[in-house]
Each structure stands twice: as structure tokens, then as C-alpha cells.
Scaffold this motif. Structure first.
Motif, PDB file in Angstrom:
ATOM      1  N   LEU A   1      -6.945   3.229  10.421  1.00  0.00           N
ATOM      2  CA  LEU A   1      -5.870   3.138  11.409  1.00  0.00           C
ATOM      3  C   LEU A   1      -5.742   1.727  11.951  1.00  0.00           C
ATOM      4  O   LEU A   1      -4.623   1.211  12.126  1.00  0.00           O
ATOM      5  CB  LEU A   1      -6.139   4.123  12.550  1.00  0.00           C
ATOM      6  CG  LEU A   1      -5.110   4.123  13.682  1.00  0.00           C
ATOM      7  CD1 LEU A   1      -3.736   4.506  13.151  1.00  0.00           C
ATOM      8  CD2 LEU A   1      -5.539   5.072  14.803  1.00  0.00           C
ATOM      9  N   LEU A   2      -6.867   1.068  12.215  1.00  0.00           N
ATOM     10  CA  LEU A   2      -6.828  -0.296  12.742  1.00  0.00           C
ATOM     11  C   LEU A   2      -6.163  -1.246  11.751  1.00  0.00           C
ATOM     12  O   LEU A   2      -5.292  -2.046  12.130  1.00  0.00           O
ATOM     13  CB  LEU A   2      -8.246  -0.768  13.056  1.00  0.00           C
ATOM     14  CG  LEU A   2      -8.930  -0.132  14.271  1.00  0.00           C
ATOM     15  CD1 LEU A   2     -10.397  -0.533  14.316  1.00  0.00           C
ATOM     16  CD2 LEU A   2      -8.234  -0.549  15.556  1.00  0.00           C
ATOM     17  N   VAL A   3      -6.590  -1.165  10.497  1.00  0.00           N
ATOM     18  CA  VAL A   3      -6.026  -2.071   9.491  1.00  0.00           C
ATOM     19  C   VAL A   3      -4.558  -1.764   9.243  1.00  0.00           C
ATOM     20  O   VAL A   3      -3.723  -2.680   9.154  1.00  0.00           O
ATOM     21  CB  VAL A   3      -6.841  -1.984   8.181  1.00  0.00           C
ATOM     22  CG1 VAL A   3      -6.196  -2.842   7.091  1.00  0.00           C
ATOM     23  CG2 VAL A   3      -8.277  -2.437   8.412  1.00  0.00           C
ATOM     24  N   PHE A   4      -4.229  -0.486   9.129  1.00  0.00           N
ATOM     25  CA  PHE A   4      -2.833  -0.106   8.879  1.00  0.00           C
ATOM     26  C   PHE A   4      -1.930  -0.554  10.032  1.00  0.00           C
ATOM     27  O   PHE A   4      -0.811  -1.039   9.807  1.00  0.00           O
ATOM     28  CB  PHE A   4      -2.728   1.404   8.686  1.00  0.00           C
ATOM     29  CG  PHE A   4      -1.353   1.881   8.321  1.00  0.00           C
ATOM     30  CD1 PHE A   4      -0.837   1.655   7.057  1.00  0.00           C
ATOM     31  CD2 PHE A   4      -0.556   2.536   9.251  1.00  0.00           C
ATOM     32  CE1 PHE A   4       0.437   2.081   6.714  1.00  0.00           C
ATOM     33  CE2 PHE A   4       0.719   2.972   8.921  1.00  0.00           C
ATOM     34  CZ  PHE A   4       1.217   2.743   7.642  1.00  0.00           C
ATOM     35  N   THR A   5      -2.405  -0.419  11.273  1.00  0.00           N
ATOM     36  CA  THR A   5      -1.625  -0.860  12.434  1.00  0.00           C
ATOM     37  C   THR A   5      -1.377  -2.363  12.373  1.00  0.00           C
ATOM     38  O   THR A   5      -0.261  -2.835  12.655  1.00  0.00           O
ATOM     39  CB  THR A   5      -2.357  -0.503  13.736  1.00  0.00           C
ATOM     40  OG1 THR A   5      -2.556   0.917  13.796  1.00  0.00           O
ATOM     41  CG2 THR A   5      -1.548  -0.939  14.950  1.00  0.00           C
ATOM     42  N   GLY A   6      -2.411  -3.132  11.999  1.00  0.00           N
ATOM     43  CA  GLY A   6      -2.236  -4.581  11.873  1.00  0.00           C
ATOM     44  C   GLY A   6      -1.223  -4.947  10.809  1.00  0.00           C
ATOM     45  O   GLY A   6      -0.398  -5.855  11.000  1.00  0.00           O
ATOM     46  N   VAL A   7      -1.265  -4.235   9.682  1.00  0.00           N
ATOM     47  CA  VAL A   7      -0.304  -4.502   8.600  1.00  0.00           C
ATOM     48  C   VAL A   7       1.118  -4.177   9.043  1.00  0.00           C
ATOM     49  O   VAL A   7       2.055  -4.942   8.774  1.00  0.00           O
ATOM     50  CB  VAL A   7      -0.697  -3.689   7.345  1.00  0.00           C
ATOM     51  CG1 VAL A   7       0.410  -3.767   6.291  1.00  0.00           C
ATOM     52  CG2 VAL A   7      -2.005  -4.194   6.765  1.00  0.00           C
ATOM     53  N   VAL A   8       1.293  -3.055   9.706  1.00  0.00           N
ATOM     54  CA  VAL A   8       2.629  -2.669  10.176  1.00  0.00           C
ATOM     55  C   VAL A   8       3.160  -3.689  11.177  1.00  0.00           C
ATOM     56  O   VAL A   8       4.355  -4.037  11.168  1.00  0.00           O
ATOM     57  CB  VAL A   8       2.594  -1.260  10.801  1.00  0.00           C
ATOM     58  CG1 VAL A   8       3.916  -0.945  11.498  1.00  0.00           C
ATOM     59  CG2 VAL A   8       2.304  -0.212   9.731  1.00  0.00           C
ATOM     60  N   PHE A   9       2.294  -4.195  12.031  1.00  0.00           N
ATOM     61  CA  PHE A   9       2.712  -5.227  12.995  1.00  0.00           C
ATOM     62  C   PHE A   9       3.201  -6.479  12.276  1.00  0.00           C
ATOM     63  O   PHE A   9       4.258  -7.041  12.623  1.00  0.00           O
ATOM     64  CB  PHE A   9       1.544  -5.564  13.924  1.00  0.00           C
ATOM     65  CG  PHE A   9       1.823  -6.722  14.847  1.00  0.00           C
ATOM     66  CD1 PHE A   9       2.627  -6.555  15.963  1.00  0.00           C
ATOM     67  CD2 PHE A   9       1.291  -7.980  14.588  1.00  0.00           C
ATOM     68  CE1 PHE A   9       2.890  -7.628  16.813  1.00  0.00           C
ATOM     69  CE2 PHE A   9       1.539  -9.048  15.424  1.00  0.00           C
ATOM     70  CZ  PHE A   9       2.351  -8.872  16.544  1.00  0.00           C
ATOM     71  N   LEU A  10       2.446  -6.927  11.273  1.00  0.00           N
ATOM     72  CA  LEU A  10       2.855  -8.118  10.518  1.00  0.00           C
ATOM     73  C   LEU A  10       4.148  -7.884   9.762  1.00  0.00           C
ATOM     74  O   LEU A  10       4.979  -8.790   9.617  1.00  0.00           O
ATOM     75  CB  LEU A  10       1.737  -8.519   9.545  1.00  0.00           C
ATOM     76  CG  LEU A  10       0.431  -9.004  10.191  1.00  0.00           C
ATOM     77  CD1 LEU A  10      -0.647  -9.204   9.130  1.00  0.00           C
ATOM     78  CD2 LEU A  10       0.666 -10.301  10.955  1.00  0.00           C
TER      79      LEU A  10
END
Length: 589
Positions: free
Chosen positions: A28-37
């Protein structure tokens, strides 16, 4: 650095802090960061979701299914019976255990492999009167070393291979990591056998261990109203002569009597908190006038018989950070926790009010099907029945081994790609009935798959934003004075450090673009840098939280945090030396 590179660097730092602090699931942490970028336009849709179309996560998922079949059928049990049957000195049986563990781990996912071996090794050690802690940590390290031998030995190798395709390189060959990994594995076996008995086996006596609380389980018993212990003193009730068990306190409503003296009078309804070794703890149920504090719930289990199980809490469990009471453990799992063990720490609170942590071991009472329902799920890293016997080989073991062997041969010979071989093997095992579709689905660790797929997007951002080039330039400026070995050593050290703090797959995908960017300035071929990252990201020997198998043996082995440093430091130094010396030779620019 460009503005986009600074943004990506900030996102990466936030994600790393989140992973280290365990404020959310890694995927979830990594996916959230990717979606933000993606939302702010730093990366494109194709880059953000490149991992979901990459062969790596699909291959890992298929291999999880194959490993589930191996675990279910007990296909490797005959091997473990042979290995654990030897009763010589410590080092010889350790060699008999480590050599095939390293070999098998090169072809079978090491998490279910270790899960199968932990209870068997523990039972064998108990029957032989030796300390299981001498063998369990080496078992985990042997599985890690074996993962370095082939591209399917660990999901990290497959992740690196998949990202190499995205970077325009050929994927890793089946045995390519083994060129460097084999010397590390062989020397690692020798070092482990020489050092482990000294740093793990030379422990205090069982009595001293008990008194210091290193392996203590905490259990609660209740005094039966109007029973033989109601109104008796602690001494008259026979609680002062218990072997390996200590009465820590007596809870009476809001009052807590600690320590309880021989003259303390017991009353019906009092909750007694005992501390001691697990086999002695469970013997308390035979005391007249006492019952488990959870006995009422045990009596309500809808099954004619109940079994004891040990479960180990992993980093992905929703239980972490919650008490059993607030989480509703009984309701969700239809089982009762009767004892808790936390390495190097004696628990003082009531069991229902203990905040669960990663690595905690719980002893539970449940129906016989509990293990089948909850094994291979993120709730528990390890589910092991408290039974000294080694389970017989189940139907389907032969065809499972044949399927596994065929998959390995076809992929290793290059007859079919690894992805196709793994998918066909997984589907075949379901079609022939070794696994049901539901068992195959539950065998896949969706948390790992989600993390791998999401981390590809983050790796793409690190590369496309220019952050990888900037970090590589900085590394060259800092370490370039030491020549190609200095730059390579820098990549290896950063990789090893990150993998102890966050997940190995995330570390590999973050470091690979940086390593490839630094390759032209290091005198090492980019493939060599990729192999160094793959092996370095898997070489987690220093902490119980850096790799899942280390966490799995943390509680059952009764280890202290420092034990991993004592045995793991020589293996980490070995990895650094072999990688630094061999990579430039095997992969010259």
C-alpha cells in the motif's frame, strides 16, 4: 538534480520511513507513492503500472502455487526424516541439514520450505536433548544462501530479472546468480557450521534462561470456584514446587498481587499468571482446581477435539499494534490464545491486553483444521501444530515432485521461459487435483505480488526523473577515488543496509536503476551490477525483521536481537568480500 528528481527523492524517503516504521502494508505504501507521482505528472501511466504487465510478479505468483503444493503434500518430508535422523555431534547434523536446505531453496520458495522445517527441527532437537536454537537460525540463513543459486531461488532475483528487461538488458539466466552466489553459499555453510554452535549453542543453562525470561511463555490460569485450590495457600496448592514454571502474579479484580508468596491465599476466580517453558506451561492444565483462563471459549469450539498450535506474527499481520481483545481474536479465528512468548522480554500485562508485535509467538487452542485454514496467509508468518511427530507424505507428493523437477529442467535448459514453465506447473497441479482452486489462490501471497508490481513503477520514476543518474554521480564523486571497487562497494553497502530496514524486493527495485547508472563509471558491466543488487538485497543476515524466514525462527528459537548480529555479521562480511572481488572479474566492462 531536476525538480522531478527532487520530488521522487522525497517520495522515496517517505516510503522508506513508512516501511521502517511499519505504518502501513509495504504494498500500500509503495502503490500510494506511485499513484502520487502519476497524479502530479512525474511518470506516465505506462511507467506507473509497468509492473502489472511484467513477467516477474506473475512468475512469483505461479511459484507460490507450486510451493503450496509442496507444502501441502509434504513432498520433502522423507528428505527431512533422513536429515534429522542423525544423532551425532552438533556440526555433523547441521551439515546434513544445511547442505540440502541450501540446494532445495535454490528451486523452492524458501518461506514455505522453512515453515515446513521449523516444527520438525524443533521436535528433533527436543528428542535428542539438544538446543533447537542452534539449528533454527542456520536453517533460515541456509534458505537465504540457497536463494542466491538460481533466478527462481528468491522472488528478488525474479524482480531484478524483470526490471532488467525494462532497462533494455537481457533477463538473468537460470543459473546466472549462482556464478557468484555459489561461492557465497558454500563458504556460508562452512562459516555457519563453524560459528553457530559457539554463538548460539553456548547458552546459559535452562534454569538461567528461564530466570532471565529469554524463552518464557506467559499463560493465565483461573482458580475454580469451590475447587480444591479455592481457599488454599500458594504453597498448599502445590504451586511452589513446579518445575520450570514460575507464578508471577495473582490478579483479583483490580488488585494484583506480585510476587505471590507461599502464604498468599487463593480465591475462586483469581487469575494466576505463570511464566515458563512451553512444555511445562501446558502441564499446568493437569493441576486440580485450575483451568485455562480461556477454557470457556475452548469449550464452545464447535469441534469434538481441539489441538495446540504455535503461530508466529509477521510484519504483514493485521494483529501487529493491537491487543487480542480489541482485535477480536477469538471471533475472527475461532480459537483461543493461551500463552504468548516475546523474545528477551517477560510480559507483565494480561494476555488480552498485550499489544502484539512482530515476532511474537502465540500458543493457541483450536480445531484440527486451523492450520489448513490459516497457513500461507498474511495473518501468521508460521502456523505449526505442537506435535512431535513428522507428518506422513500425503497423496500427490510424487506428482508434485515430478512437476517441480520438470519445471526446473525445462526452465534451466532454456526450452521454455521461466514464466511459462511456472504457470503450466501451477495450473497442472490444480487440474490433477493436488490443489483445489481455493488452495491455489490462498497459496499466493498477494501482499508480495502487490509490492513487486507497484515497486516497478517507483523504480521507473527513479530512472526517468534523473534521480538514478544523480545518485550514481554522487556515489562516483564520493567513492571514485577508490576506483571501480569503491563504486561497486558503495552499491553493495547501500543495498545491504536498505534490505535490513525495508523489504528486499523494494530495495532491489530502488537500487537497480542507480546501480545500472553507476556501471559505466565503475568499470563493471551493468549485468554485474544487477547481480550484485539481486544478491545483496537477499543477503539479510543481521536482523530478525530484514527477511521473513528470519522472523519465522525468532520466537521458536528464543533468540535475542543481538544473536542475528553475532552469526549474521560474518556472513554479511563474506557477501561483501565475494561480491566486491568476483563481480569485476565475472562481469568486466
Amino acid at each position: 538534480m531536476t525538480f522531478e528528481a527532487w520530488i521522487v527523492a522525497l517520495v522515496v524517503v517517505v516510503i522508506l520511513i513508512g516501511l521502517w516504521k511499519e505504518i502501513g502494508s509495504p504494498s500500500l505504501l509503495v502503490f500510494t507513492g506511485v499513484v502520487f507521482l502519476l497524479a502530479i505528472g512525474v511518470i506516465s501511466t505506462t511507467e506507473a503500472f509497468s509492473g502489472f504487465s511484467n513477467p516477474a510478479p506473475i512468475t512469483v505468483a505461479a511459484l507460490f502455487v507450486v510451493a503450496r503444493a509442496v507444502s501441502k503434500t509434504g513432498a520433502l518430508d522423507p528428505i527431512t526424516k533422513y536429515l534429522l535422523g542423525y544423532s551425532g555431534d552438533t556440526r555433523r547434523p547441521m551439515l546434513r541439514l544445511l547442505t540440502p536446505t541450501v540446494t532445495i531453496s535454490g528451486f523452492v520458495n524458501n518461506i514455505p520450505l522453512v515453515a515446513m522445517l521449523v516444527p520438525q527441527v524443533s521436535s528433533w532437537a527436543k528428542r535428542r536433548g539438544v538446543d533447537s536454537s542452534t539449528f533454527l537460525m542456520p536453517l533460515s540463513y541456509g534458505a537465504i544462501l540457497g536463494g542466491m543459486l538460481t533466478v527462481i531461488g528468491t522472488s528478488t532475483n525474479l524482480v531484478v530479472s524483470g526490471q532488467m528487461i525494462e532497462s533494455g538488458l537481457e533477463p538473468l539466466g537460470f543459473f546466472e546468480t549462482g556464478i557468484v552466489g555459489l561461492p557465497i553459499a558454500l563458504l556460508g555453510i562452512v562459516i555457519t557450521i563453524m560459528i553457530a554452535p559457539k554463538v548460539l549453542g553456548a547458552r546459559k543453562s535452562a534454569r538461567s534462561d528461564f530466570e532471565e525470561g529469554f524463552r518464557d511463555y506467559t499463560i493465565e490460569m483461573v482458580v475454580s470456584v469451590n475447587g480444591p485450590a479455592d481457599g488454599a495457600t500458594v504453597e498448599d496448592a502445590g504451586l511452589r514446587q513446579l518445575e520450570g514454571v514460575f507464578l508471577a502474579s495473582v490478579d483479583r479484580g483490580e488488585e494484583s498481587i506480585a510476587p505471590a508468596t507461599p502464604t498468599t491465599t487463593l480465591r475462586g476466580g483469581d487469575i494466576l499468571r505463570f511464566v515458563g517453558q512451553i512444555e511445562n506451561i501446558l502441564d499446568l492444565q493437569r493441576l486440580p482446581g485450575f483451568s485455562f483462563a480461556e477454557q470457556t471459549h475452548v469449550d464452545q469450539l464447535d469441534h469434538p477435539s481441539v489441538h495446540y498450535f504455535t503461530v508466529v506474527i509477521g510484519a504483514d499481520s493485521d494483529l501487529v499494534g493491537h491487543t487480542l481483545k480489541e482485535f477480536g481474536f477469538r471471533r475472527k479465528y475461532q480459537s483461543a490464545v493461551i500463552a504468548i512468548h516475546r523474545a528477551s522480554q517477560r510480559l507483565e500485562a494480561k494476555l488480552g491486553e498485550v499489544e502484539i508485535r512482530v515476532g511474537d509467538s502465540l500458543v493457541i487452542i483450536a480445531d484440527p483444521g486451523f492450520a489448513d485454514r490459516w497457513r500461507n496467509r498474511s495473518d501468521f508468518l508460521l502456523v505449526a501444530p505442537m506435535d512431535e511427530s513428522i507428518a506422513p507424505v500425503a497423496p500427490g507428493a510424487g506428482i508434485t515432485l515430478l512437476t517441480l523437477g520438470t519445471m526446473i529442467v525445462l526452465a534451466a535448459a532454456g526450452i521454455v521461459p521461466i514464466l511459462i514453465a511456472a504457470l503450466v506447473a501451477a495450473i497442472f497441479l490444480v487440474v490433477v487435483g493436488v490443489l483445489t482452486p481455493d488452495e491455489a489462490r490462498r497459496g499466493v501471497d498477494l501482499e508480495v505480488i502487490g509490492l513487486i508490481a507497484s515497486a516497478f513503477g517507483l523504480a521507473a520514476a527513479v530512472e526517468s526523473s534523473g534521480l538514478a543518474d544523480a545518485v550514481a554521480d554522487g556515489m562516483v564523486g564520493l567513492l571514485g577515488g577508490f576506483g571501480q571497487y569503491g563504486i561497486l562497494l558503495g552499491v553493495i553497502l547501500v543495498t545491504l543496509t536498505l534490505t535490513e530496514l525495508v523489504t528486499n524486493n523494494a530495495t532491489a527495485l530502488l537500487m537497480l536503476p542507480i546501480a545500472i547508472a553507476a556501471a559505466p563509471m565503475s568499470g563493471v558491466d551493468p549485468r554485474g551490477m544487477a547481480v550484485a543488487v539481486a544478491i545483496g538485497a537477499s543477503a539479510s543476515f543481521l536482523t530478525p525483521i530484514g527477511y521473513q524466514t528470519n522472523t519465522m525462527v525468532y520466537g521458536p528459537g528464543g533468540y535475542k536481537f543481538s544473536d542475528y548480529m553475532r552469526l549474521g555479521a560474518p556472513l554479511t562480511i563474506l557477501t561483501i568480500i565475494v561480491l566486491t572481488l568476483m563481480i569485476p572479474i565475472v562481469y568486466p566492462a
